[in-house]
Design a protein around this motif. Structure first.
Motif, PDB file in Angstrom:
ATOM      1  N   MET A  14      -2.980   8.207  -4.386  1.00 17.95           N
ATOM      2  CA  MET A  14      -3.788   7.115  -4.922  1.00 17.95           C
ATOM      3  C   MET A  14      -3.364   6.819  -6.370  1.00 17.95           C
ATOM      4  SD  MET A  14      -7.577   7.929  -3.313  1.00 17.95           S
ATOM      5  CE  MET A  14      -8.357   6.430  -3.962  1.00 17.95           C
ATOM      6  N   ASP A  15      -3.127   7.870  -7.129  1.00 15.95           N
ATOM      7  CA  ASP A  15      -2.649   7.686  -8.512  1.00 15.95           C
ATOM      8  C   ASP A  15      -1.354   6.865  -8.526  1.00 15.95           C
ATOM      9  OD1 ASP A  15      -4.757   9.228  -9.439  1.00 15.95           O
ATOM     10  OD2 ASP A  15      -3.548  11.045  -9.712  1.00 15.95           O
ATOM     11  N   THR A  52      -0.127   4.933  -6.179  1.00 15.03           N
ATOM     12  CA  THR A  52      -0.371   3.574  -5.680  1.00 15.03           C
ATOM     13  C   THR A  52      -0.904   2.695  -6.808  1.00 15.03           C
ATOM     14  OG1 THR A  52      -0.787   4.385  -3.454  1.00 15.03           O
ATOM     15  CG2 THR A  52      -1.723   2.238  -4.005  1.00 15.03           C
ATOM     16  N   MET A  53      -1.838   3.240  -7.549  1.00  7.55           N
ATOM     17  CA  MET A  53      -2.420   2.477  -8.659  1.00  7.55           C
ATOM     18  C   MET A  53      -1.359   2.202  -9.723  1.00  7.55           C
ATOM     19  SD  MET A  53      -5.956   3.140 -10.590  1.00  7.55           S
ATOM     20  CE  MET A  53      -6.430   2.179 -12.055  1.00  7.55           C
ATOM     21  N   LYS A  54      -0.578   3.213 -10.009  1.00  6.81           N
ATOM     22  CA  LYS A  54       0.459   3.062 -11.028  1.00  6.81           C
ATOM     23  C   LYS A  54       1.423   1.923 -10.695  1.00  6.81           C
ATOM     24  CE  LYS A  54       3.298   5.816 -14.048  1.00  6.81           C
ATOM     25  NZ  LYS A  54       4.320   6.887 -14.120  1.00  6.81           N
ATOM     26  N   PHE A  87      -9.439   1.864  -9.349  1.00  6.00           N
ATOM     27  CA  PHE A  87      -8.481   1.214  -8.451  1.00  6.00           C
ATOM     28  C   PHE A  87      -9.169  -0.002  -7.834  1.00  6.00           C
ATOM     29  CE2 PHE A  87      -6.570   1.143  -4.043  1.00  6.00           C
ATOM     30  CZ  PHE A  87      -5.365   0.578  -4.427  1.00  6.00           C
ATOM     31  N   LYS A  88      -8.533  -1.161  -7.967  1.00  6.62           N
ATOM     32  CA  LYS A  88      -9.173  -2.395  -7.498  1.00  6.62           C
ATOM     33  C   LYS A  88      -8.787  -2.752  -6.066  1.00  6.62           C
ATOM     34  CE  LYS A  88     -11.231  -3.031 -11.366  1.00  6.62           C
ATOM     35  NZ  LYS A  88     -12.402  -2.151 -11.358  1.00  6.62           N
ATOM     36  N   LYS A  93     -11.525   6.355  -5.960  1.00  4.32           N
ATOM     37  CA  LYS A  93     -11.130   4.966  -6.217  1.00  4.32           C
ATOM     38  C   LYS A  93     -11.961   4.377  -7.358  1.00  4.32           C
ATOM     39  CE  LYS A  93     -12.229   0.446  -4.407  1.00  4.32           C
ATOM     40  NZ  LYS A  93     -12.180  -0.583  -3.378  1.00  4.32           N
ATOM     41  N   TRP A 132       0.814  -1.215   0.000  1.00  9.93           N
ATOM     42  CA  TRP A 132       0.000   0.000   0.000  1.00  9.93           C
ATOM     43  C   TRP A 132       0.848   1.265   0.000  1.00  9.93           C
ATOM     44  CZ3 TRP A 132       0.872   2.320   4.811  1.00  9.93           C
ATOM     45  CH2 TRP A 132       1.006   1.494   5.944  1.00  9.93           C
ATOM     46  N   GLU A 144      -1.887  -2.824  -3.732  1.00  9.29           N
ATOM     47  CA  GLU A 144      -3.056  -3.667  -3.466  1.00  9.29           C
ATOM     48  C   GLU A 144      -4.022  -3.057  -2.459  1.00  9.29           C
ATOM     49  OE1 GLU A 144      -1.992  -7.822  -3.114  1.00  9.29           O
ATOM     50  OE2 GLU A 144      -0.377  -7.589  -4.590  1.00  9.29           O
ATOM     51  N   TYR A 197      -4.911   1.046  -0.380  1.00 11.85           N
ATOM     52  CA  TYR A 197      -4.532   2.424  -0.096  1.00 11.85           C
ATOM     53  C   TYR A 197      -4.949   2.712   1.358  1.00 11.85           C
ATOM     54  CZ  TYR A 197      -3.659   7.319  -0.122  1.00 11.85           C
ATOM     55  OH  TYR A 197      -3.131   8.545   0.213  1.00 11.85           O
ATOM     56  N   GLY A 249       0.723  -0.637  -8.995  1.00  9.17           N
ATOM     57  CA  GLY A 249       0.022  -1.908  -8.757  1.00  9.17           C
ATOM     58  C   GLY A 249      -0.241  -2.187  -7.289  1.00  9.17           C
TER      59      GLY A 249
END
Ligand SMILES: [Co+2]
Ligand SMILES: [Co+2]
Ligand SMILES: [Co+2]
Ligand SMILES: [Co+2]
Ligand SMILES: [Co+2]
Ligand SMILES: [Co+2]
Ligand SMILES: [Co+2]
Ligand SMILES: [Co+2]
Lengths: 434, 434, 434, 434
Positions: A173-174, A176-178, A224-225, A219, A138, A182, A184, A180
């Motif tokens: 968040m961007d 974190t998503m970039k 974001f999954k 999200k 995270w 799992e 946040y 990968g």
């Protein structure tokens, strides 16, 4: 190569009898526990902040650590720091890591400059991750260290700080998503108060609820999954923190319609500060359906602040994993070492050994927990103790009303006979496994 | 006439300079504070349990008090006890009292016999109340002293105990209604656990939620107009109590659909044990819309158990009433002295003096709180601190989303400037009134 | 034969893999540890009070246990109680037991009658001991339960209570000597205060110092060869207890000239209540030369009162025995289980299992401690860390003065370089043994 | 002129009804209390560290304050800081101040350079003091902030650090004497341990005892007439601090032969952290003859670390001064505000107001304490409670022995009758004065 960890080879599993301080004696990633690899159960993560950003300061003293990536206020050393971090990941072989934005990039003179720094380091991470198996458990935003957050982030009396916080979390968040990531995480270290005298609690709670709804909306917007996690802590640095403990957070999530969108990241040290055992917080979150992930560490039982030490008590850790396994084990969550060296532990070897020791303790705890689950002794005792409730009569009673029940009790048909709770026998049982 | 209080005349208001230990120096029932009689603000109640049922025992020692109503296991002494209680009410002139069933009647050999004893005493109370102005603030059931409750009441693993509890609460609600009680209270001293090892927390919470729904249903069925109150406490006698604190209870009420039916009875000592200040618990309940009533006492700050001492610190009490007044003051609730003598305070005079002192402290606290509200200094400071949020721009921002806010922040339009929180100046302000 | 323990055979050592809840898995009396039988290291004692006199009461509830020796206010049941106690000693096979006078005899209507009861039971014990190997670890006087002690024993404002206390301790010392007791213990549960407002602390300390000198004088007069022990506890039932912790007691002993005559009996639960770890109290007493004996139990870390639970955490117990072994092990002292069942643990089997579990935990702790001592890793680390002090230069510096040292430092000859404290590596080391 | 306090005039006494936040409402230096000027009773001092050296950092955040004397690592700003400090002394008019060496001078690259910096500032102070009435209450050495002290000062495993500490304290004692300081203080924030695993407690205590003897020797050598004070604190930053509380320090002083040479500087916050009330620590030190001076502040009762807030509770402060006055009042000691702003209190006005509020609280407390002493109610109650001990018979009994006393008690001549401790009446009494 930073040379910081020079001469420390990747840690190998050598079995319980190894006297080697830099070997795993219990953590054996591929060992199968309850049908799953140990690594996949524990899902260890290293915390960037304690291991790489913290310099050994405490409230009465300054920096004690001397590191190749000091001073940390420039991009060049931020890269050196990242090099060292990934070298440590290579040595420990743990599958995950975690960060705050402020851990990994120098603060800029403006939001835009801080973001630029951040994005450069994220790209640098991406490059490093592309040739390794290590993943991001995270990401999170540090909204408590800079003086702008001194009166809170989303709960700040100044709407500009709310705005600054929203923009900050968006970028985290961007990122974190970039990478990968799992999950946040949000930890609201200054979402609370220093004194009620200057605080409008109702208003601040509403702002915090609105903020968390924005997080959830964002999200979904970006697809974001991962899981959104809130990390409870009762106080420190604030006198009171709104995300006090698992039960309080659950009430907050319900109030703002978020109990099915957000889960909890529970920390041993924060449980202790809130007056609970760690297994209490885990069992509570499990009972309420909001158990997400854990920050593994340990708080000194005699110190009234967050000591964030590495775990070292197997019986305690075993009970934590017992409740996690009972809840089905981690999905997106994992075991993040939110733990730091003591400030007198100056050497690179200390940093490695501390993690090795922590990973071994968790491995022992997990194995003990699994053995208790497989043996079934605790679950059997529980079933027996509550067996009375499984009868149709008991269920009918539960679904009846006071008048109906009163008639039966008053007639003399019911006169409860106390039965032993068998606490000591159950404690002895646990001690067969730890 | 029990002769227990022989020679102690009704307590009169003599003003702040009176050296008489058995006079009110600050509590003046008819004095008008913020447009209302002081008595009607404070709504004092005497707790039957501490003043009349407790015999001075502590965990390391037995009875120290010698009273005309001892031993308490027979109906004749239960009547003597009631005589003494009402004599004390006459002396103190407080408008309310409170009881548990077990305080006022001897336990019988069966539920039916206990109920018979109970009803006889309730009738005896009714008679006494008919010729006095003293009223019942609330009744409650003692479901923690007898060994049948050792593993909980509604959360007991044995459904027979749940049933016994339901029947018990029904009779206590009936009696409360009969005496015109203005609230009904539940305190779950053993609704929790001693060890998680033998506890199914999810199941127990569901049972407790169901039980409280039965209470509410029964209230409506019988047309009881009072308020149902739950009293939080974090632990003791249990290791963990489900009704931990105000925020935890609020989460529980929401989960079981009761947040608009049930309010909280907050106790100073329980706030302290939960790691909160009393004003924190009151302000929290107010912010969440569930502030009902208070159990006024004080916990020793250095003792880790519930000391239930009489309040004696005006600055603290003033802040408690400040938040109560801000919430609109009591409606059905009041100030119940859930406070007991120290076990070395053997004399009738001690019992009277303790209440006189407590009432005076509360009167001083109330007057200080009212003065702060009338002066408006704290409220003005609050308004100024949050003024930024009152602008249409701030509200629009709050109702926008991360992307919108990010654009603005990233453009450099927002760079928050910290402003002083002025805590010490506000603390000094309060000290002008206490 | 009381039939209370019917069907429970003497506990045998069955080895670590035994699933039998009533077998020793680790305590093997004849096993040799560091050249001595395990039994002779641990010197286990059973506490009469918790196992036989306590009836399950807590501050919020009455008796939960139902025993053949209830009610306890008559001589016949006192004998039944003794029968049951010695039956349990036979089952557990531990070498020692301990008592307060009030545990074993009913209170009489006068001092003389209480003494007569006491002496009869002591004679009954003598008879039972004559045909068994079980011995008396220590005796003590209960000077806190009866209401006469409500304001203290030797520190009572009433000299008559001092006198009553002196007479009581004399009889308990006599009985201890008669039974061959190896120590005599004083615990001052009410030697302290409830409020400073009514307390003359200096005077009370002087009285307590005088009393303890009388104890020592009497010991010498009667030729008692055992050790006089004081048991520290910080508070509870009193707000403050003068024998706060090991360091405080040491100061007290010095002030009254007793530091070479009196040692300490340290309890885990009391250490916790004083804000210390158990090993801290043991190491402190050892460093000050006053380590005598231990009351083994455990306090719940989240409960602010003395929970007196059975020990169940091997890593903690191992550190306690590590410091005891470093100090040379017990001489007249031993391991007394000052531990009680949870009040829901109603059955005879619970009482046996609790002790079996506790004895096993201690055996594991002892073996781990011995292994660490034999391995020498901690001692080596200590030697290395302080090695600088072993040089003649360092010793000369230590014996010099500020001016001499200043010259050297100011000349630039000394500029200390911090070295790692290696805490995590040492914690990992310990975890190899527990 | 630093312009930092621009526009803030010297604080005047305006009486209790003044609404001016920058006026004294109770502190009136020349007012006579018990025959002495209020200023001469209270002997207020300002602490340089909190007010001028601390930048608002906490464990989770950096600097919040922006001051003209930042950054603090150069001599020019050290002079600006001194200018501001003396401007504040002029505004507040308090008679004393206090410092650590590290508060007032930048650290140099060597001991000699640090000393040079220090001496320059001391000379600068001397100059400023020569034209003002403000005096030095005490000086002290900061031996906990720089990394060299991370493992302790006099208790460091490295003798070079002991030497560095000795040289440091020598220079601070010299400077204290030069400025006419009335006391010299030692606070051992890192004289303790982080883990017992790497600590030789006995050896460290001996070194600390030797060090304190060197301090006393040096005092006599240079003819310093002030008092040597040790400041107890139980922990933080260390897990355990050897100077735990007043009673522990007293034991330490006795062990090293220093109880007539050294007194204690007691802090409210440290008392709280040690589990005591402030009046307990004061009364204990008084009873043991080692009460020296106080660090006045307040600890948050719900926060487990040293919050060092300004005092704001009159009833508590009154009890502290009551015990100080009973002990004869301060001689060389005084009331040092070891108190800091909350880190959100950014403004110069906050700093002044905080001290004004604190001084007023102390003035109210002193006046209440003096009134209670003059009224004599508490002392009379004490005399009455212990009156039994004043008889020749009681004294004879106290000086007799167990056999003599036993005869009398066993004969039935003594059967103590409990008397009320009257705690609530005494608490009510106190509330007449606060
Ligand atoms: Co964490
Ligand atoms: Co933490
Ligand atoms: Co209550
Ligand atoms: Co209470
Ligand atoms: Co004990
Ligand atoms: Co105990
Ligand atoms: Co201080
Ligand atoms: Co402090």
């Amino acid at each position: 190569m930073t040379e910081f960890f020079n001469g420390i080879a990747p840690i190998a599993y050598e079995g319980p009898d190894s006297p080697n301080p830099l070997a795993f004696r219990h953590y054996n990633p591929d060992e199968i526990v309850m049908g799953k690899r140990m690594e996949d159960h524990l899902r260890f993560a290293i915390a960037y902040w304690h291991s790489f950003a913290w310099e050994g300061n405490d409230p009465f003293g300054g920096q004690t650590f001397v590191r190749p990536w000091h001073p940390q206020d420039r991009m060049a050393t931020a890269r050196t720091k990242a090099d060292a971090a990934f070298e440590m990941f290579d040595i420990l072989g743990q599958p995950y890591f975690c960060w705050h934005d402020a851990d990994i990039r120098p603060e800029g003179d403006s939001f835009a400059e801080s973001l630029k720094n951040f994005e450069e380091i994220i790209a640098y991470f991406e490059e490093k991750m592309s040739i390794r198996k290590v993943k991001l458990l995270w990401g999170t935003a540090n909204m408590f260290s800079h003086r702008r957050w001194m009166s809170g982030a989303s709960t700040n009396p100044d709407p500009d700080v709310f705005a600054y916080s929203a923009a900050t979390v968006k970028t985290c968040m961007d990122a974190t998503m970039k990478l990968g990531g799992e999950n946040y995480v949000l930890w609201g270290g200054r979402e609370g108060y220093e004194t009620l005298l200057n605080t409008d609690m109702g208003r601040e709670l509403d702002h915090m609820g609105r903020f968390l709804n924005m997080v959830v909306d964002y999200k979904h917007k970006i697809g974001f999954k991962g899981t959104i996690l809130v990390e409870p802590k009762p106080q420190e640095p604030s006198k009171h923190q709104y995300d006090h403990d698992a039960a309080t957070c659950y009430g907050f999530l319900q109030k703002y319609g978020l109990e099915s969108e957000v889960k909890l990241n529970l920390e041993q040290g924060h449980a202790i500060l809130a007056g609970h055992s760690f297994e209490h917080e885990i069992a509570t979150a499990a009972a309420l359906g909001v158990l997400g992930s854990i920050d593994m560490n340990r708080n000194d039982y005699q110190s009234g602040w967050d000591t964030d030490q590495f775990p070292n008590n197997v019986p305690e850790v075993a009970l934590a994993y017992y409740h996690i396994l009972k809840d089905g084990g981690f999905t997106t969550g994992g075991t993040n070492f939110d733990a730091k060296l003591r400030r007198q532990s100056l050497d690179a070897e200390d940093l490695i050994a501390a993690h090795v020791g922590g990973m071994d303790i968790c491995a022992r705890g997990l194995k003990a927990a699994a053995a208790m689950i497989e043996d079934g002794g605790l679950e059997d005792a529980l079933k027996e103790r509550y067996a009375g409730w499984d009868s149709p009569e008991a269920q009918a009673m539960l679904n009846s009303d006071f008048d109906t029940i009163f008639e039966k009790v008053n007639s003399g048909a019911i006169n409860p006979a106390p039965k032993s709770g068998r606490q000591e026998m159950l404690e002895n049982y646990v001690n067969r496994f730890v």
